[in-house]
Design a protein around this motif. Sequence first.
Motif, PDB file in Angstrom:
ATOM      1  N   PRO A  48       9.182   0.966   1.967  1.00 12.68           N
ATOM      2  CA  PRO A  48      10.321   1.446   2.297  1.00 12.68           C
ATOM      3  C   PRO A  48      10.410   3.057   2.289  1.00 12.68           C
ATOM      4  N   ALA A  49      11.375   3.561   2.774  1.00 17.54           N
ATOM      5  CA  ALA A  49      11.380   4.944   2.671  1.00 17.54           C
ATOM      6  C   ALA A  49      11.915   5.648   1.448  1.00 17.54           C
ATOM      7  N   ASP A  50      12.638   4.632   0.402  1.00 19.10           N
ATOM      8  CA  ASP A  50      13.106   5.343  -0.691  1.00 19.10           C
ATOM      9  C   ASP A  50      12.165   5.034  -1.776  1.00 19.10           C
ATOM     10  N   VAL A  51      10.921   4.485  -1.697  1.00 23.18           N
ATOM     11  CA  VAL A  51       9.855   4.444  -2.577  1.00 23.18           C
ATOM     12  C   VAL A  51       8.874   5.593  -2.323  1.00 23.18           C
ATOM     13  N   PRO A  52       8.708   6.405  -3.332  1.00 22.76           N
ATOM     14  CA  PRO A  52       8.040   7.730  -3.268  1.00 22.76           C
ATOM     15  C   PRO A  52       6.643   7.613  -3.096  1.00 22.76           C
ATOM     16  N   GLY A  53       5.906   8.608  -2.507  1.00 20.28           N
ATOM     17  CA  GLY A  53       4.489   8.453  -2.484  1.00 20.28           C
ATOM     18  C   GLY A  53       3.869   9.034  -3.690  1.00 20.28           C
ATOM     19  N   LEU A  54       2.466   9.079  -3.635  1.00 17.85           N
ATOM     20  CA  LEU A  54       1.670   8.989  -4.655  1.00 17.85           C
ATOM     21  C   LEU A  54       1.910  10.592  -5.401  1.00 17.85           C
ATOM     22  N   GLY A  55       2.198  11.671  -4.320  1.00 14.04           N
ATOM     23  CA  GLY A  55       2.407  12.893  -4.851  1.00 14.04           C
ATOM     24  C   GLY A  55       3.759  13.205  -5.429  1.00 14.04           C
ATOM     25  N   ASP A  90       3.271  -5.707 -14.686  1.00 11.89           N
ATOM     26  CA  ASP A  90       2.926  -4.336 -14.749  1.00 11.89           C
ATOM     27  C   ASP A  90       2.791  -3.735 -13.158  1.00 11.89           C
ATOM     28  N   ARG A  91       3.172  -4.578 -12.301  1.00  6.77           N
ATOM     29  CA  ARG A  91       3.304  -4.283 -10.892  1.00  6.77           C
ATOM     30  C   ARG A  91       3.997  -3.170 -10.663  1.00  6.77           C
ATOM     31  N   ARG A  92       3.838  -2.102  -9.814  1.00  4.33           N
ATOM     32  CA  ARG A  92       4.578  -1.099  -9.377  1.00  4.33           C
ATOM     33  C   ARG A  92       5.111  -1.233  -8.167  1.00  4.33           C
ATOM     34  N   PHE A  93       4.698  -1.939  -7.213  1.00  3.25           N
ATOM     35  CA  PHE A  93       5.148  -1.823  -6.031  1.00  3.25           C
ATOM     36  C   PHE A  93       5.831  -3.245  -5.471  1.00  3.25           C
ATOM     37  N   HIS A  94       7.153  -3.473  -5.349  1.00  2.00           N
ATOM     38  CA  HIS A  94       8.035  -4.757  -5.171  1.00  2.00           C
ATOM     39  C   HIS A  94       8.311  -5.018  -4.131  1.00  2.00           C
ATOM     40  N   TRP A  95       8.223  -4.003  -3.038  1.00  2.58           N
ATOM     41  CA  TRP A  95       8.741  -4.572  -1.773  1.00  2.58           C
ATOM     42  C   TRP A  95       8.373  -5.767  -0.998  1.00  2.58           C
ATOM     43  N   PRO A  96       9.194  -6.335  -0.473  1.00  2.44           N
ATOM     44  CA  PRO A  96       8.693  -7.641   0.472  1.00  2.44           C
ATOM     45  C   PRO A  96       7.293  -7.101   1.230  1.00  2.44           C
ATOM     46  N   LEU A 154       0.902  -1.169   0.058  1.00  4.42           N
ATOM     47  CA  LEU A 154      -0.079   0.116   0.079  1.00  4.42           C
ATOM     48  C   LEU A 154       0.705   1.465   0.045  1.00  4.42           C
ATOM     49  N   ILE A 155       0.282   2.147  -0.712  1.00  4.08           N
ATOM     50  CA  ILE A 155       0.943   3.564  -0.504  1.00  4.08           C
ATOM     51  C   ILE A 155      -0.344   4.654  -0.488  1.00  4.08           C
ATOM     52  N   LYS A 156      -0.371   5.323   0.826  1.00  2.71           N
ATOM     53  CA  LYS A 156      -1.575   6.225   1.029  1.00  2.71           C
ATOM     54  C   LYS A 156      -0.746   7.402   1.522  1.00  2.71           C
TER      55      LYS A 156
END
Length: 91
Positions: free
Chosen positions: A80-87, A68-74, A8-10
Amino acid sequence: EKEQDYRLIKDLWAFDGNRIAVRFQYEWHDASGNWFRSYGNEQWEFDEHGLMRRREASINDIAIAEKDRRFHWPAPGPRPADVPGLGDSPF
């Protein structure tokens, strides 16, 4: 059981007083290995004790190919902190 390996990214979208609004995207697969992306908006209202008294959500699900997945962390686990938010990202 339905949404397995959920990632999830929120992001906070707006807030005022005892109300907040967020937008989100998450990816998951079903028991058959079919991948999906769900996205939408949520709004929450809290009472004077900080407990949620109202929640409204609009959620859309689309089938995606695993490639086509975008989110690959376990999963499970936080973004993870290095994955940007939606904005901060184009999707």
